[in-house]
Scaffold this active site. Structure first.
Site, mmCIF file in Angstrom:
data_model
loop_
_atom_site.group_PDB
_atom_site.id
_atom_site.type_symbol
_atom_site.label_atom_id
_atom_site.label_comp_id
_atom_site.label_asym_id
_atom_site.label_seq_id
_atom_site.Cartn_x
_atom_site.Cartn_y
_atom_site.Cartn_z
ATOM 1 N N HIS A 1 0.791 -1.226 0.000
ATOM 2 C CA HIS A 1 0.000 0.000 0.000
ATOM 3 C C HIS A 1 0.822 1.273 0.000
ATOM 4 C CE1 HIS A 1 -4.225 0.435 -0.367
ATOM 5 N NE2 HIS A 1 -3.986 1.689 -0.046
ATOM 6 N N ARG B 1 -10.098 4.701 -2.551
ATOM 7 C CA ARG B 1 -9.847 3.747 -1.451
ATOM 8 C C ARG B 1 -10.358 4.377 -0.157
ATOM 9 N NH1 ARG B 1 -5.064 2.623 -4.775
ATOM 10 N NH2 ARG B 1 -4.945 0.378 -5.142
ATOM 11 N N ARG C 1 -14.904 2.605 -3.409
ATOM 12 C CA ARG C 1 -14.728 1.233 -2.936
ATOM 13 C C ARG C 1 -15.038 1.235 -1.436
ATOM 14 N NH1 ARG C 1 -9.755 -1.869 -2.986
ATOM 15 N NH2 ARG C 1 -8.725 -0.304 -1.762
ATOM 16 N N GLU D 1 -11.096 -9.769 -7.545
ATOM 17 C CA GLU D 1 -9.704 -9.840 -7.105
ATOM 18 C C GLU D 1 -9.385 -11.164 -6.423
ATOM 19 O OE1 GLU D 1 -9.004 -6.249 -4.866
ATOM 20 O OE2 GLU D 1 -10.783 -6.505 -3.650
ATOM 21 N N ASN E 1 -4.005 -6.400 -8.390
ATOM 22 C CA ASN E 1 -3.002 -6.534 -7.314
ATOM 23 C C ASN E 1 -3.351 -7.747 -6.460
ATOM 24 O OD1 ASN E 1 -2.245 -4.078 -8.344
ATOM 25 N ND2 ASN E 1 -3.186 -2.895 -6.701
ATOM 26 N N ASP E 2 -4.595 -7.788 -6.019
ATOM 27 C CA ASP E 2 -5.000 -8.938 -5.210
ATOM 28 C C ASP E 2 -5.217 -10.173 -6.067
ATOM 29 O OD1 ASP E 2 -5.008 -8.298 -2.438
ATOM 30 O OD2 ASP E 2 -6.557 -6.828 -2.868
ATOM 31 N N ARG F 1 1.634 -9.980 -1.807
ATOM 32 C CA ARG F 1 2.007 -8.800 -2.602
ATOM 33 C C ARG F 1 2.934 -7.845 -1.866
ATOM 34 N NH1 ARG F 1 -3.780 -5.614 -2.881
ATOM 35 N NH2 ARG F 1 -2.572 -3.711 -3.089
ATOM 36 N N CYS G 1 -8.534 -1.701 -12.195
ATOM 37 C CA CYS G 1 -7.948 -0.642 -11.383
ATOM 38 C C CYS G 1 -6.735 -1.102 -10.583
ATOM 39 C CB CYS G 1 -8.997 -0.030 -10.459
ATOM 40 S SG CYS G 1 -9.766 -1.241 -9.367
HETATM 41 C C1 PEP Z 1 -6.295 -4.461 -6.346
HETATM 42 O O1 PEP Z 1 -6.282 -5.376 -5.506
HETATM 43 O O2 PEP Z 1 -5.864 -4.589 -7.507
HETATM 44 C C2 PEP Z 1 -6.838 -3.131 -5.993
HETATM 45 C C3 PEP Z 1 -7.013 -2.204 -6.911
HETATM 46 O O3 PEP Z 1 -7.114 -2.869 -4.691
HETATM 47 P P1 PEP Z 1 -5.978 -2.614 -3.574
HETATM 48 O O4 PEP Z 1 -4.679 -2.388 -4.259
HETATM 49 O O5 PEP Z 1 -6.411 -1.434 -2.771
HETATM 50 O O6 PEP Z 1 -6.028 -3.897 -2.795
HETATM 51 MG MG MG Z 2 -7.415 -5.175 -3.728
#
Ligand code: PEP
Ligand code: MG
Length: 590
Positions: A194, A301, A338, A439, A462-463, A473, A510
């Site tokens: 993050h 977020r 979100r 995700e 990302n997730d 991650r 995203c």
């Molecule tokens: C993701 O998981 O790709 C996402 C956009 O959410 P975050 O990065 O906040 O987990």
């Molecule tokens: Mg995510």
């Protein structure tokens, strides 16, 4: 030019920063017990009081500077910490223990902190549990002061500082929002952790996963953060500083040049239009999103509202105001909020009293919201209230969906709170758009079923990468295995885009992949029509899309999807795109 010490990490946010290192150690310091002679007790109490006064002065200074440069709500966080330091339940207790047990202040502080934390952990109340984290911050500040290691003030107003840390928890990422932090490096962290995401959003060059960073940089007068190569140069000589200053200048110029193209349509050379949206974590980023030509917000977020409201929880009114500000900035929408994605690694300690063995697979995202209806209710009511004037602009997006029932439950809750608000005489929209973040591989695999329940999908790569490949991650040890171009991840992405197209459910993406110059062409080729990314990445994505032909992108996507490994896919794309990328002056790291 003599060779400087070069430390190697992972370049996660492009750009060059040169400046004085500001070293911040967030890991707890080891404390040992010292048994005092009776005549040493009073001087020890004096030492404790003096350390507390120094820590309070430091917090007051942070509060003033943060309020001046980034806003009063940020200043209030440090001010609340200063007040906690004066609270008798902490300081008087430590003093009492020093006196009764004749022990050193550091030891007494640790015992009292443990005891208070254990008391907080017994509490079911979310509000009080959040105070536990504030207490830990304050205790750390005092411990540092006692050990003569007061955290150096991040110079909110002074020259450029480079933040050097062992670890930066998301709750501290806020510090990056200050203009004086020119660059950032840490020992831990990964491509999509993050703090990395915030550094990128703010356009701050960053390198993470640098082993031994603090030890190497502790005594340095100057460092260079090379966010392109993932290098930290320690005490470079003047000739090298000159070379890097020129590179930094060139990068800035290029960014300016691209920003100048923000008004152009994001459309391929053969007429395929794409919508470019912004990911933002903090409300002040709206300005950067607008300047970069974002057509709306693809991911807000909202859990970051917890940081801004700290030490209190964000109230319904505060949240309504924040969402209304986003909607007023983009009244035609989309403004995609979100719902709180807390838990896992994100602000987990602030919300969950009891540590989980496996938090990333635990109570996070929608699961946590459904188990804590008290604060989910506040958020959904605030969203409905804010949407009253902009019913078509707001999109509510739910993270970590894995089951159809989760979406259905959120719909039921929305209907219930709509009724509740109506009975209170408030204006509420008849309907708001509700979407699922894809995700978790399970969600991608049941996309057909989810499509019947939602108004849109947003792919969070990302997730999705983390859960598909079983790679944390945020863990630098396995950062090399975190490969969004792995064929398994791409197939899931392809699946969701095509289910969306077949069922008439719009799909956006995203995750960080949306901004990757190698990924943009294949995503366009797979038929993705909506990209959302941190604002500084928008200008390049726009130029890239304008330089592509949809037909070519489709061909590339098909070829890439037939390959067996992430490496083969990356190499293929690099080869196909090298001409285009060098024309656009994009550097791709090995
Ligand atoms: C993701 O998981 O790709 C996402 C956009 O959410 P975050 O990065 O906040 O987990
Ligand atoms: Mg995510």
């Amino acid at each position: 030019m003599s060779d400087p010490r070069t430390l190697v990490g992972l370049g996660v946010s492009p750009g060059i920063a040169i400046g004085k290192p500001i070293v911040v150690e967030n890991r707890p310091l080891p404390v040992t017990l010292v048994q005092l002679a009776r005549n040493q007790v009073e001087p020890e109490v004096g030492r404790l009081r003096a350390a507390a006064a120094r820590a309070a002065a430091h917090l007051a200074e942070l509060a003033r500077d943060a309020a001046r440069t980034v806003g009063s709500e940020y200043g209030a966080i440090f001010e609340a910490h200063r007040l906690m330091l004066e609270d008798p339940s902490l300081l008087d207790e430590v003093e009492r223990l020093v006196r009764t047990e004749a022990v050193n202040a550091e030891w007494a502080l640790e015992q009292v902190t443990h005891r208070l934390v254990a008391q907080f952990d017994q509490l079911g109340d979310l509000y009080l549990r959040e105070r536990r984290e504030d207490l830990l911050d304050v205790a750390l500040e005092l411990q540092r002061s006692l050990q003569g290691r007061a955290a150096p003030a991040i110079e909110f107003s002074g020259g450029m500082g480079i933040l050097i840390a062992d670890d930066i928890p998301p709750s501290q990422a806020l510090r990056l929002a200050t203009r004086a932090v020119g660059g950032f490096a840490s020992e831990t962290g990964g491509l999509t952790s993050h703090t990395t995401i915030i550094a990128k959003s703010l356009g701050i060059p960053a390198v993470v996963g640098v082993a031994g960073l603090i030890r190497e940089v502790e005594r340095a007068a100057l460092v260079i953060v090379d966010g392109f190569e993932g290098h930290i140069l320690v005490d470079p000589d003047p000739a090298l500083i000159q070379v890097y200053s020129l590179r930094a200048e060139e990068h800035r110029r290029r960014q300016q040049e691209l920003l100048g193209l923000a008004h152009l349509a994001a459309e391929t050379s053969d007429g395929q239009a794409v919508r470019l949206l912004a990911n933002i974590d903090l409300i002040p980023e709206i300005a950067a999103a607008k300047a970069a030509g974002a057509e709306g917000i693809g991911l807000f977020r909202s859990e970051f509202l917890f940081l801004q409201a700290s030490p209190d929880l964000p109230t319904e009114d505060q949240q309504t105001a924040a969402y209304a500000e986003l909607l007023a900035a983009f009244p035609a929408g989309p403004v995609t909020v979100r719902t709180f994605d807390l838990g896992g690694r994100k602000l987990a300690r602030e919300v969950l009293g009891n540590p989980e063995n496996n938090p990333v697979l635990g109570l996070r995202g929608v699961r946590l919201c459904l188990q804590k209806p008290e604060f989910f209710r506040t958020q959904l009511r605030a969203l409905l209230r804010a949407a009253a004037q902009y019913p078509d602009a707001l999109r509510i997006m739910v993270p970590l969906i894995g089951h159809v029932e989760e979406v259905k439950t959120v719909r039921v809750l929305l209907a219930r709170y709509r009724e509740e608000l109506r009975r209170e005489g408030r204006q509420v929209p008849e309907r708001v758009l509700l979407g699922a973040m894809i995700e978790v591989p399970a969600a991608a695999l049941i996309a057909e079923h989810l499509a019947r329940e939602v108004d849109f999908f947003a792919i969070g790569t990302n997730d999705l990468t983390q859960y598909t490949l079983a790679v944390d991650r945020g863990n630098e040890q396995v950062a090399g295995l975190f490969r969004p171009f792995h064929p398994a991840v791409l197939r899931l992405v392809e699946r969701v885009i095509s289910v969306g197209a077949r069922s008439g459910v719009p799909v956006s993406l995203c995750g960080e992949m949306a901004a990757d110059p190698l990924a943009v062409p294949i995503l366009v080729g797979l038929g993705l029509k909506e990209f959302s990314m941190h604002p500084p990445a928008l200008p390049l994505a726009r130029s890239l899309i304008r330089a592509l032909s949809h037909r070519e992108a489709r061909r590339m996507a098909q070829k890439a999807l037939a390959l067996a490994t992430a490496k083969e896919i990356e190499e293929y794309l690099l080869e196909q795109l090298s001409g285009l990328l060098s024309h656009l002056k994009v550097r791709i790291l090995p």
